[in-house]
Scaffold this motif. Sequence first.
Motif, PDB file in Angstrom:
ATOM      1  N   ASP A 174       0.838  -1.196   0.000  1.00 28.05           N
ATOM      2  CA  ASP A 174       0.000   0.000   0.000  1.00 28.05           C
ATOM      3  C   ASP A 174       0.877   1.251   0.000  1.00 28.05           C
ATOM      4  N   ALA A 175       0.223   2.416   0.108  1.00 30.07           N
ATOM      5  CA  ALA A 175       0.969   3.675   0.033  1.00 30.07           C
ATOM      6  C   ALA A 175       1.964   3.825   1.170  1.00 30.07           C
ATOM      7  N   GLY A 176       1.772   3.077   2.243  1.00 25.55           N
ATOM      8  CA  GLY A 176       2.696   3.126   3.377  1.00 25.55           C
ATOM      9  C   GLY A 176       3.765   2.068   3.319  1.00 25.55           C
ATOM     10  N   GLY A 177       3.786   1.279   2.248  1.00 25.87           N
ATOM     11  CA  GLY A 177       4.785   0.233   2.129  1.00 25.87           C
ATOM     12  C   GLY A 177       4.431  -1.056   2.854  1.00 25.87           C
ATOM     13  N   ASN A 178       3.170  -1.180   3.277  1.00 23.88           N
ATOM     14  CA  ASN A 178       2.730  -2.380   3.986  1.00 23.88           C
ATOM     15  C   ASN A 178       2.091  -3.365   3.016  1.00 23.88           C
ATOM     16  N   PRO A 179       2.225  -4.678   3.277  1.00 21.46           N
ATOM     17  CA  PRO A 179       1.590  -5.649   2.381  1.00 21.46           C
ATOM     18  C   PRO A 179       0.078  -5.455   2.313  1.00 21.46           C
ATOM     19  N   ILE A 180      -0.441  -5.511   1.101  1.00 19.33           N
ATOM     20  CA  ILE A 180      -1.877  -5.402   0.880  1.00 19.33           C
ATOM     21  C   ILE A 180      -2.527  -6.763   1.103  1.00 19.33           C
ATOM     22  N   ASN A 181      -3.674  -6.758   1.752  1.00 20.20           N
ATOM     23  CA  ASN A 181      -4.453  -7.989   1.927  1.00 20.20           C
ATOM     24  C   ASN A 181      -5.256  -8.251   0.654  1.00 20.20           C
ATOM     25  N   GLY A 182      -4.537  -8.540  -0.388  1.00 18.52           N
ATOM     26  CA  GLY A 182      -5.135  -8.780  -1.693  1.00 18.52           C
ATOM     27  C   GLY A 182      -4.045  -9.229  -2.654  1.00 18.52           C
ATOM     28  N   THR A 183      -4.427  -9.406  -3.902  1.00 20.32           N
ATOM     29  CA  THR A 183      -3.453  -9.884  -4.908  1.00 20.32           C
ATOM     30  C   THR A 183      -3.547  -9.069  -6.199  1.00 20.32           C
ATOM     31  N   PRO A 184      -3.412  -7.747  -6.136  1.00 16.84           N
ATOM     32  CA  PRO A 184      -3.501  -6.959  -7.372  1.00 16.84           C
ATOM     33  C   PRO A 184      -2.444  -7.379  -8.386  1.00 16.84           C
ATOM     34  N   LYS A 185      -2.897  -7.630  -9.616  1.00 10.52           N
ATOM     35  CA  LYS A 185      -2.055  -8.041 -10.740  1.00 10.52           C
ATOM     36  C   LYS A 185      -1.353  -9.381 -10.487  1.00 10.52           C
ATOM     37  N   ALA A 186      -2.019 -10.253  -9.747  1.00 14.23           N
ATOM     38  CA  ALA A 186      -1.481 -11.598  -9.509  1.00 14.23           C
ATOM     39  C   ALA A 186      -2.657 -12.542  -9.290  1.00 14.23           C
ATOM     40  N   GLU A 187      -2.356 -13.846  -9.351  1.00 13.06           N
ATOM     41  CA  GLU A 187      -3.409 -14.845  -9.182  1.00 13.06           C
ATOM     42  C   GLU A 187      -4.063 -14.704  -7.802  1.00 13.06           C
ATOM     43  N   ASN A 188      -5.384 -14.776  -7.786  1.00 12.11           N
ATOM     44  CA  ASN A 188      -6.108 -14.641  -6.535  1.00 12.11           C
ATOM     45  C   ASN A 188      -5.756 -15.779  -5.571  1.00 12.11           C
ATOM     46  N   SER A 189      -5.696 -15.421  -4.293  1.00 14.35           N
ATOM     47  CA  SER A 189      -5.359 -16.439  -3.288  1.00 14.35           C
ATOM     48  C   SER A 189      -6.386 -17.558  -3.261  1.00 14.35           C
ATOM     49  N   VAL A 190      -7.633 -17.242  -3.569  1.00 12.10           N
ATOM     50  CA  VAL A 190      -8.708 -18.236  -3.467  1.00 12.10           C
ATOM     51  C   VAL A 190      -8.883 -19.024  -4.760  1.00 12.10           C
ATOM     52  N   SER A 191      -8.035 -18.754  -5.743  1.00 12.72           N
ATOM     53  CA  SER A 191      -8.112 -19.453  -7.025  1.00 12.72           C
ATOM     54  C   SER A 191      -6.993 -20.463  -7.220  1.00 12.72           C
ATOM     55  N   LYS A 192      -6.036 -20.458  -6.309  1.00 10.00           N
ATOM     56  CA  LYS A 192      -4.826 -21.245  -6.511  1.00 10.00           C
ATOM     57  C   LYS A 192      -5.106 -22.740  -6.344  1.00 10.00           C
ATOM     58  N   ASP A 193      -4.411 -23.543  -7.144  1.00  7.88           N
ATOM     59  CA  ASP A 193      -4.492 -24.995  -7.002  1.00  7.88           C
ATOM     60  C   ASP A 193      -3.796 -25.457  -5.731  1.00  7.88           C
ATOM     61  N   PHE A 194      -2.799 -24.721  -5.293  1.00  7.30           N
ATOM     62  CA  PHE A 194      -2.148 -24.967  -4.016  1.00  7.30           C
ATOM     63  C   PHE A 194      -1.453 -23.681  -3.597  1.00  7.30           C
ATOM     64  N   THR A 195      -1.119 -23.600  -2.313  1.00  6.03           N
ATOM     65  CA  THR A 195      -0.443 -22.423  -1.785  1.00  6.03           C
ATOM     66  C   THR A 195       0.916 -22.838  -1.245  1.00  6.03           C
ATOM     67  N   TYR A 196       1.952 -22.235  -1.779  1.00  7.24           N
ATOM     68  CA  TYR A 196       3.319 -22.579  -1.397  1.00  7.24           C
ATOM     69  C   TYR A 196       3.835 -21.554  -0.400  1.00  7.24           C
ATOM     70  N   LEU A 197       4.327 -22.039   0.728  1.00  8.59           N
ATOM     71  CA  LEU A 197       4.864 -21.173   1.772  1.00  8.59           C
ATOM     72  C   LEU A 197       6.344 -21.514   1.966  1.00  8.59           C
TER      73      LEU A 197
END
Length: 631
Positions: A174-197
Amino acid sequence: EEEEEEEEGEDTKPVALYLSVVINEIAWMGTNVSHSVDEWIELYNNTTSTVDLTGWKLVSADGGPDITFATSSIAAGEYFLIERTDDNAVSDTPADLISSFGNGLSNVGEDIELITPQGKVIDSVMASSTGWFAGVAATSGPSYISMERIDSLLPGSDPGNWASNNRITKNGLDAGGNPINGTPKAENSVSKDFTYLPNGLTTTEDLTLTYLGSPYLVEKSIAVSGAKLTVEPGVVIKFKPTFSLNFMKITQGSLAAVGAADKEIIFTSSSTEPQAGDWGGFYLEKSTALLKHAQIQYAGKIYNFDGPPYTYGAIKIDGGRLTMKNSFIEKSQTFGIRLQNSTSSQIINSEFKENPGWVNINREAAIYITNSNPIIKNSIFEDNKIAILVESGKPTIQNNAFIGNNTAIWISELLDTISGNTATNTARGIHFAYPNSSQAEISGENIIWPKTNLPYTVKNVILNPNTSLNIEKGVMVNFVGGYFQKKFIVKGKLLANGTPGQPIMFSSMDYILFTASSTGSVLDNVVIKNGGYYGGFPPQEKGTVIVENVTDFTVKNSLFDSNIVAGLELVNSTTTIEKTTFKNHDTYYKPYRPSRAIYVRSDPCPVMSQMTLEDNFENNLVDIDPERCNP
């Protein structure tokens, strides 16, 4: 439904197919830095070709936004980011379009349509009457979470096709340099076949591992401190085998993994050839855990870094509480569950299979209990070495089935909270001994040795002075171990009162010794079988029940059967024997030395009445030695 291409319009461009480009993500709540000002919308191209957006419109019923695209296009399989007012909403990602959004996106819902130059509605989100389908604005918990589309090929007007960003997969600052709780211009978190951590997961805020985004592939560890971790039904979490720490730790927080019969939650290894100990399990420190319809597989890793080796088993609870129902723990390298300093844990309708415990510290148990009082009931324990090991505490263990274990229950003190359990193909029912020891001691006033459905096994037992022990009718005690390791030393008062239908049974002991301080002990309706000892260097011989320097000892209504050396050995003791049978003392335990039914080593002779002597050595001629003591 897709519509066929229509004939060309005045601009000579073909009309796009329904859902060729969709509204893919909406940050109707803005961001943590600038809420309404930093709203953004993302489009996605479902097709395999670039789509010219010139003349397209993105409009809402109240005019905010009301956007007509000028010379814009969106590449195949790519995203198109529209930011409100300026390019700071997503500060590290350039916007494809900046627009005013009019009065902005209403927090109570909007009707938004994506329309071609020919007026064809390609996609829509109709949320003015229902409220936004997902997303979070300002709350007491995590805030400003975008609304993500689940399946870009399904209608955007379906509320079930939207979900909030899962706060695990994110993109952009965001404008403050904090991670956004979203996925602008990237695959949606709820659409992924799996989540890699790749770096695991660390949080001090409440967090949910959502079904959308599962399975989760975790390298390293998951750490939750002072917060609640919720795992949705059907989620699969796979930990990658590694030489580093790879477990889940909850510190002064909570875990809620509540699945369903048809949507179990699974915690397991990511290996295609999984093995016990692939990952480290759960460590809950002063925390609570609720597990329902969950499976935990291949955990219990032993860590061995700079200090001594250690393990958490599949689950370790230290100072917290575990509630586990309808769940399954299998193939841990060490413990299934380690309960320590836990007062109210419950393990119900669950199953434990092939959890060997930890041989390094002689705690080879599926459930290992220290200073804890859990309820364990209606569960199945199969093919574990020790199913339940109680080092200290007073658990309630009821109506469980033990199948193919070496030991069903190991206790270090007698418990009256064990009932209704069954055991098949299990060598030991309830084993009574201190861990790391072949001995158990009994101390206190009016101690009860309770009857259970399972027989007891012991090695060496000491009943301490000034202790009264009452053995309930029907108790069965089998002595196990090597030669001269199977003794019951009675220094207190032993009252073993069975009944004809439920006698108390002792078998396979080296000997039971009543000492001078055991005055007043009684064996009534007791069976003494397959005992006695001869061996060692120099050789020692011990009768099965030895009464030594006791002023008042009574045996009545009992049976001594198939013992060696002697069924009853008396040394300087006043003994009364009534209505008791001695039989099958008919073997030589050394050359020229036959076993005897009763052996009086030193006076006085016992007082005997209504004795039965059967099938002892040489037609009962030496049932009682010396013969002068014969009644």
